[in-house]
Design an enzyme around this catalytic site. Structure first.
Site, PDB file in Angstrom:
ATOM      1  N   TYR A  59      17.810  57.782  41.393  1.00  0.00           N
ATOM      2  CA  TYR A  59      19.200  58.126  41.122  1.00  0.00           C
ATOM      3  C   TYR A  59      19.154  59.452  40.973  1.00  0.00           C
ATOM      4  CZ  TYR A  59      19.905  52.861  39.725  1.00  0.00           C
ATOM      5  OH  TYR A  59      20.062  51.823  39.716  1.00  0.00           O
ATOM      6  N   SER A 198      26.050  46.141  38.414  1.00  0.00           N
ATOM      7  CA  SER A 198      27.638  46.286  39.146  1.00  0.00           C
ATOM      8  C   SER A 198      28.244  45.060  38.394  1.00  0.00           C
ATOM      9  CB  SER A 198      27.581  46.284  40.476  1.00  0.00           C
ATOM     10  OG  SER A 198      26.642  47.176  41.257  1.00  0.00           O
ATOM     11  N   PRO A 199      28.218  45.146  36.946  1.00  0.00           N
ATOM     12  CA  PRO A 199      28.957  43.908  36.308  1.00  0.00           C
ATOM     13  C   PRO A 199      30.691  44.058  36.607  1.00  0.00           C
ATOM     14  CG  PRO A 199      28.234  45.414  34.648  1.00  0.00           C
ATOM     15  CD  PRO A 199      27.785  46.161  36.220  1.00  0.00           C
ATOM     16  N   LEU A 200      30.794  45.271  37.019  1.00  0.00           N
ATOM     17  CA  LEU A 200      32.410  45.524  37.313  1.00  0.00           C
ATOM     18  C   LEU A 200      32.854  45.489  38.670  1.00  0.00           C
ATOM     19  CD1 LEU A 200      33.189  47.943  34.434  1.00  0.00           C
ATOM     20  CD2 LEU A 200      33.421  45.763  34.268  1.00  0.00           C
ATOM     21  N   GLN A 202      31.502  47.589  40.821  1.00  0.00           N
ATOM     22  CA  GLN A 202      31.772  48.798  40.994  1.00  0.00           C
ATOM     23  C   GLN A 202      33.313  49.416  40.690  1.00  0.00           C
ATOM     24  OE1 GLN A 202      29.803  50.094  44.769  1.00  0.00           O
ATOM     25  NE2 GLN A 202      27.897  50.176  43.630  1.00  0.00           N
ATOM     26  N   LEU A 205      36.707  45.124  39.508  1.00  0.00           N
ATOM     27  CA  LEU A 205      37.296  44.338  38.276  1.00  0.00           C
ATOM     28  C   LEU A 205      38.001  44.921  37.105  1.00  0.00           C
ATOM     29  CD1 LEU A 205      33.917  41.787  38.299  1.00  0.00           C
ATOM     30  CD2 LEU A 205      36.327  41.364  39.374  1.00  0.00           C
ATOM     31  N   GLY A 206      38.153  46.284  37.265  1.00  0.00           N
ATOM     32  CA  GLY A 206      38.946  46.861  36.466  1.00  0.00           C
ATOM     33  C   GLY A 206      40.320  46.897  36.908  1.00  0.00           C
ATOM     34  N   GLY A 207      40.647  46.466  38.106  1.00  0.00           N
ATOM     35  CA  GLY A 207      41.842  45.996  38.350  1.00  0.00           C
ATOM     36  C   GLY A 207      42.973  47.253  38.851  1.00  0.00           C
TER      37      GLY A 207
END
Ligand SMILES: NC(=O)c1ccc[n+]([C@@H]2O[C@H](COP(=O)([O-])OP(=O)(O)OC[C@H]3O[C@@H](n4cnc5c(N)ncnc54)[C@H](OP(=O)(O)O)[C@@H]3O)[C@@H](O)[C@H]2O)c1
Length: 322
Positions: A59, A198-200, A202, A205-207
């Site tokens: 990273y 990547s639970p969202l 990336q 899913l924040g919409g």
């Protein structure tokens, strides 16, 4: 905060912090982020009870580890720092060497969780795990983990290490629910840990992304943000918004709460601001009803994104106007 007891690690906060964003060009957050918000996010995470911090030698080519180690300050030895070796020629002497580099950048004498970043397609785990096992026996690491491993290969890694590999860090979210089928039941049966990366999805899913507002950087190449997949994700995003409204919460928090409703799963969302970090940590207190959890699982399993090849063809067509 909720915690999970993991062999060799002790209590691990179920909401951790992912730090790929720190010092990485791919995310496009720039040097202002690396020099300011990144450290503030780590310090606020500590105040809120986060004890799990994920990084990797690749990273930002070591910058993420440096920023994380610096920001943790005197607390760096008392939390669960999880780093990863990138397994190019992962022979024992190489693993040892890469480990020393990570430990130096993190300012640690011992890295609590050291993970193999991905399975090497040529070098078997019997080789890689020889180096990892040596670090474990010498007390230089607290536990061995893997990442991006199938269930079958995770079990091969167990045998190669001669003891349980405590965790497998995999892509896992409502937009990528594959681990539900095999990794989660295995982790539950064997008391292991599935670390959802990547639970969202990336940020999907924040919409807040749409065909008119797509993220750039590494995410411009993520097929989930292609026009067709954004369309296909609509029913899932609509359900997320509905459940979020019922709890006076945000879609991202519901996406994390769904993962936290599963046994032996921890999440390591990245954050572009302190506010996002605070929202993500608060997801640990959000309890979904059994029917919300089941409806979200059904919606996740119904989401069928098109492949990257199809997304590429679509974007070329769009550019050509055909
Ligand atoms: N082992 C592996 O191969 C691997 C691969 C990928 C990632 N990881 C690890 O997993 C961590 C997390 O994965 P990721 O960074 O790929 O994806 P992610 O956590 O799903 O998404 C992070 C991004 O979502 C947005 N976000 C965060 N919180 C939000 C909120 N509350 N509301 C709305 N948007 C929010 C932010 O981007 P914007 O604000 O810019 O939209 C943030 O940078 C990484 O940092 C890394 O440590 C591991």
């Amino acid at each position: 905060m909720r915690f999970l007891e993991v062999d060799g690690l002790g209590q691990v906060s179920r909401v951790g912090l992912g730090t790929w964003q720190f010092g990485s060009r791919e995310w496009g957050y720039g040097s202002d982020y690396a020099e300011g918000p990144a450290g503030d996010i780590v310090r606020r995470a500590r105040e809120l009870g986060v004890t799990l911090f994920d990084t990797a030698e690749v990273y930002g080519l070591g910058r993420s580890e440096r920023i994380l180690g610096e920001a943790l300050g005197g607390e760096r030895s008392s939390v669960v720092v999880a780093s990863k070796v990138f397994p190019v020629a992962p022979f024992p002497a190489v693993v040892r060497n890469r480990y020393e580099g990570s430990a130096r950048r993190l300012q640690l004498d011992r890295i609590p969780l050291y993970q193999v970043h991905q399975p090497n397609p040529v070098v078997p785990d019997s080789v890689t795990m020889t180096g990892m096992g040596a670090l474990l026996r010498k007390g230089r690491i607290g536990a061995v983990g893997v990442s991006n491993y199938s269930l079958e290969r995770w079990q091969v890694a167990d045998t190669a290490l001669g003891r349980p590999v405590v965790s497998n860090q995999v892509q896992f979210s409502l937009a990528h629910a594959g681990p539900l089928a095999d990794l989660v039941p295995f982790a539950e049966r064997e008391d292991r840990m599935v670390m959802a990366y990547s639970p969202l999805a990336q940020g999907l899913l924040g919409g807040r992304y749409s065909a008119d507002h797509r993220p750039g950087g590494v995410r411009a190449m993520n097929p989930l943000f292609g026009t067709e997949n954004l369309r296909r994700a609509e029913p899932l995003l609509a359900l997320l918004r509905e459940v979020a409204a019922a709890h006076d919460a945000r879609p991202a928090q519901v996406a994390l709460a769904w993962l936290l409703g599963l046994p032996r799963v921890v999440v390591i969302p990245g954050a572009s601001s302190v506010e996002q970090l605070e929202l993500n940590v608060a997801a640990a207190d959000l309890e979904l009803t059994a029917s919300e959890q089941a409806d979200l699982t059904t919606a996740a399993q119904a989401f069928n994104p098109v492949s990257s090849a199809r997304t590429l063809v679509d974007s070329v067509r769009k550019k050509l106007g055909v």
